[in-house]
Write an enzyme that holds these catalytic residues in place. Structure first.
Site, PDB file in Angstrom:
ATOM      1  N   GLU A   1       0.823  -1.209   0.000  1.00  0.00           N
ATOM      2  CA  GLU A   1       0.000   0.000   0.000  1.00  0.00           C
ATOM      3  C   GLU A   1       0.857   1.258   0.000  1.00  0.00           C
ATOM      4  OE1 GLU A   1      -2.004  -2.872   3.011  1.00  0.00           O
ATOM      5  OE2 GLU A   1      -0.029  -2.602   2.075  1.00  0.00           O
TER       6      GLU A   1
ATOM      7  N   ALA B   1       9.087 -37.196  -8.272  1.00  0.00           N
ATOM      8  CA  ALA B   1       9.060 -37.449  -9.710  1.00  0.00           C
ATOM      9  C   ALA B   1       8.922 -38.947  -9.901  1.00  0.00           C
ATOM     10  CB  ALA B   1      10.334 -36.930 -10.372  1.00  0.00           C
TER      11      ALA B   1
ATOM     12  N   ARG C   1      19.728 -23.557  -9.152  1.00  0.00           N
ATOM     13  CA  ARG C   1      20.732 -23.423 -10.203  1.00  0.00           C
ATOM     14  C   ARG C   1      20.145 -23.226 -11.595  1.00  0.00           C
ATOM     15  NH1 ARG C   1      21.930 -27.596  -7.100  1.00  0.00           N
ATOM     16  NH2 ARG C   1      21.404 -29.161  -8.668  1.00  0.00           N
TER      17      ARG C   1
ATOM     18  N   GLU D   1      11.875 -32.922  -0.431  1.00  0.00           N
ATOM     19  CA  GLU D   1      12.327 -33.588  -1.655  1.00  0.00           C
ATOM     20  C   GLU D   1      12.928 -34.954  -1.360  1.00  0.00           C
ATOM     21  OE1 GLU D   1      14.368 -31.498  -4.754  1.00  0.00           O
ATOM     22  OE2 GLU D   1      13.754 -29.536  -4.004  1.00  0.00           O
TER      23      GLU D   1
ATOM     24  N   GLY E   1      12.784 -39.157  -0.458  1.00  0.00           N
ATOM     25  CA  GLY E   1      12.237 -40.286  -1.197  1.00  0.00           C
ATOM     26  C   GLY E   1      10.939 -40.795  -0.610  1.00  0.00           C
ATOM     27  N   SER E   2      10.614 -42.043  -0.926  1.00  0.00           N
ATOM     28  CA  SER E   2       9.316 -42.600  -0.559  1.00  0.00           C
ATOM     29  C   SER E   2       9.156 -42.735   0.956  1.00  0.00           C
ATOM     30  CB  SER E   2       9.119 -43.964  -1.223  1.00  0.00           C
ATOM     31  OG  SER E   2      10.125 -44.874  -0.808  1.00  0.00           O
TER      32      SER E   2
ATOM     33  N   LEU F   1      10.552 -40.941   3.517  1.00  0.00           N
ATOM     34  CA  LEU F   1      10.313 -39.660   4.181  1.00  0.00           C
ATOM     35  C   LEU F   1       8.947 -39.102   3.805  1.00  0.00           C
ATOM     36  CD1 LEU F   1      11.417 -37.444   6.020  1.00  0.00           C
ATOM     37  CD2 LEU F   1      12.502 -36.392   4.016  1.00  0.00           C
TER      38      LEU F   1
ATOM     39  N   SER G   1       6.299 -40.921   5.681  1.00  0.00           N
ATOM     40  CA  SER G   1       6.288 -40.543   7.104  1.00  0.00           C
ATOM     41  C   SER G   1       5.531 -39.242   7.309  1.00  0.00           C
ATOM     42  CB  SER G   1       7.727 -40.406   7.618  1.00  0.00           C
ATOM     43  OG  SER G   1       8.394 -41.648   7.605  1.00  0.00           O
TER      44      SER G   1
END
Length: 367
Positions: free
Chosen positions: A56, A160, A213, A298, A300-301, A303, A306
Site C-alpha cells: 500500500e 518425480a 541453479r 524432496e 524419497g518414498s 520420508l 512418514s
C-alpha cells in the site's frame, strides 16, 4: 457495500503484483496493491522485500497527483496492517491520505493485525469491501496463513515418478526420471519455499546440494534429517552456498562430529525419535521458531510416507514422466502400506500442467 463488477479485475491485478514478491518477502506475506480513480489505475505497488515498504505504501507513493487519492479506491489482496512492525501501519497512511474506499481480498491471520486493520479503517469513516477473490487471495499466501493459524510451516512434497508410479528402477537408479523443463520448475519451487528438506539417504545417493541453479532466485535453507549423524562433514549440502540445518536424534548429541559440522556453519539441532524415526512435528516446530513458514520436502518414498502418515502434509507436487519401469522398481508411497480402500489418503487435484513431456499434478491433502 456490494462488490462492484470491476473489483475482481483490480484484485486480479493485485495478485499479479503480489507474486513478484515470491521468494523475497517471507516471513511476510506476498501483497500487491492497486489504486483506481474514475475507473483508471493511477498507482500500483507490491511488497518487494522483507523489512521494506509494504504494498500500500508503494502504491500510494507511485501516484503522481496525491490529491486524486481523496476520491480513489485502494485495492489490496491482504488486510492492511494496523501495527508497528518493521514499518509503520499501512492503515494509518490510508487514513492520512483520505482514501474513501478500500477493497480487501482476505483478512490477515497474524494476531496483531487480524480484523484490526479493517476495524481501524471503518472507525475512520472509510468504506471497506472484503472478500473479493477471497479464495484466490488465501491460496497465494497459503504458507503465511497456515503458519500463523497452526504454528507449523506449510509442507509440500515433491516427487518425480514414471507413469506406473515408480521413483527409481529395480537397481535404485533415479537420474533422471523427468526432463529438463520439469527440473527447472523444481528449482523455481525451491526459490519460493523458505526451506527444502531431505533425508540422509537422498544426500548420500547423489551428494545433493539442494541449491537453486536452473533459474534465478534465492537459495532456500537446506534441512537435512540425519538421525544418527552418519553423513560426512564434507558433503556438498554442508557447503556455504546456503544455510543448512541438520536434525539428529538426541541420543547422538555427544558425537565429536557435531563440533565439526558447527565449525562449517551448520546449525545442528537434536529432537526426539520414535520407532527409529525423528519426531517430524518437533522438527517442523523448530523450523517455525526460526521463521521458516514453508518447507518443500524432496526426500524419497520413506520420508514422504512418514510425513503423510503423521498428517503433516498440505500439498503434493507430483511430476509424472511418460516412462514405465515396471517390475520391482520402487513405488512413490510404498511405505504407507494402506490396507483397505477406505483408509486411503484423499487428495484434491489442481489443474494439471505440462513441462516439456512431463505432467505436473498438484494436489492438496484433505485432512
Amino acid at each position: 457495500m456490494k462488490p462492484m463488477l470491476d473489483d475482481a479485475a483490480y484484485m486480479t491485478r493485485c495478485l499479479e503484483l503480489a507474486r513478484q514478491g515470491g521468494g523475497t518477502v517471507s516471513p511476510n506475506p506476498m501483497v500487491g496493491s492497486v489504486i483506481v480513480c474514475d475507473g483508471v489505475i493511477i498507482g500500483e505497488g507490491f511488497h518487494k522485500r522483507y523489512g521494506e515498504a509494504h504494498a500500500e505504501v508503494n502504491a500510494i507513493a507511485s501516484v503522481v497527483d496525491q490529491e486524486l487519492l481523496r476520491r480513489s479506491v485502494l485495492y489490496v489482496n491482504l488486510e492492511p496492517c494496523s501495527h508497528f512492525g518493521k514499518t509503520p501501519p499501512c492503515s494509518d497512511l490510508i487514513i492520512e491520505k483520505g482514501i474513501p474506499r478500500v477493497v480487501v481480498g482476505c483478512r490477515d491471520p497474524f494476531v496483531s493485525v487480524s480484523g484490526k486493520g479493517v476495524a481501524k479503517l471503518l472507525a475512520a469513516g472509510i468504506s471497506v469491501t472484503e472478500g473479493v477473490l477471497e479464495s484466490e487471495c488465501q491460496k497465494l499466501n497459503e504458507s503465511f496463513i497456515k503458519s500463523h493459524i497452526s504454528g507449523l510451516p506449510f509442507v509440500a512434497l515433491k516427487l518425480a515418478e514414471t507413469l506406473d508410479g515408480k521413483i527409481a528402477t529395480s537397481l535404485g537408479a533415479s537420474k533422471w526420471i523427468t526432463g529438463e523443463a520439469a527440473r527447472t520448475e523444481v528449482h523455481r519451487f525451491r526459490s519460493l519455499y523458505d526451506a527444502v528438506m531431505v533425508g540422509e539417504a537422498t544426500v548420500r545417493s547423489d551428494d545433493a546440494e539442494l541449491t537453486v541453479r536452473h533459474c534465478k532466485g534465492r537459495n532456500p535453507v537446506r534441512v537435512v534429517l540425519d538421525r544418527r549423524l552418519s553423513l560426512p562433514p564434507e558433503s556438498k549440502i554442508f557447503n556455504d552456498e546456503a544455510p543448512t540445518i541438520l536434525f539428529a536424534s538426541s541420543a547422538w548429541e555427544g558425537l565429536e562430529k557435531v563440533g565439526l559440522l558447527r565449525e562449517r556453519g551448520v546449525t545442528v539441532l537434536f529432537v526426539r525419535e520414535h520407532a527409529g524415526e525423528l519426531d517430524l512435528c518437533q522438527v517442523l516446530a523448530e523450523l517455525h521458531k526460526r521463521q521458516i513458514l514453508s518447507v518443500l520436502v524432496e526426500g524419497g518414498s520413506r520420508l514422504s510416507a512418514s510425513f503423510i502418515r503423521e498428517k503433516l502434509v498440505d500439498k503434493i507436487y507430483m511430476f509424472i514422466a511418460p516412462k514405465l519401469f515396471g517390475g520391482d522398481a520402487l513405488c512413490s508411497f510404498a511405505p504407507l502400506g494402506i490396507g483397505m480402500p477406505d483408509e486411503a489418503v484423499i487428495l484434491r487435484f489442481e489443474t494439471p500442467r505440462f513441462f516439456g513431456s512431463d505432467l505436473l499434478l498438484e494436489a492438496y491433502v484433505e485432512i
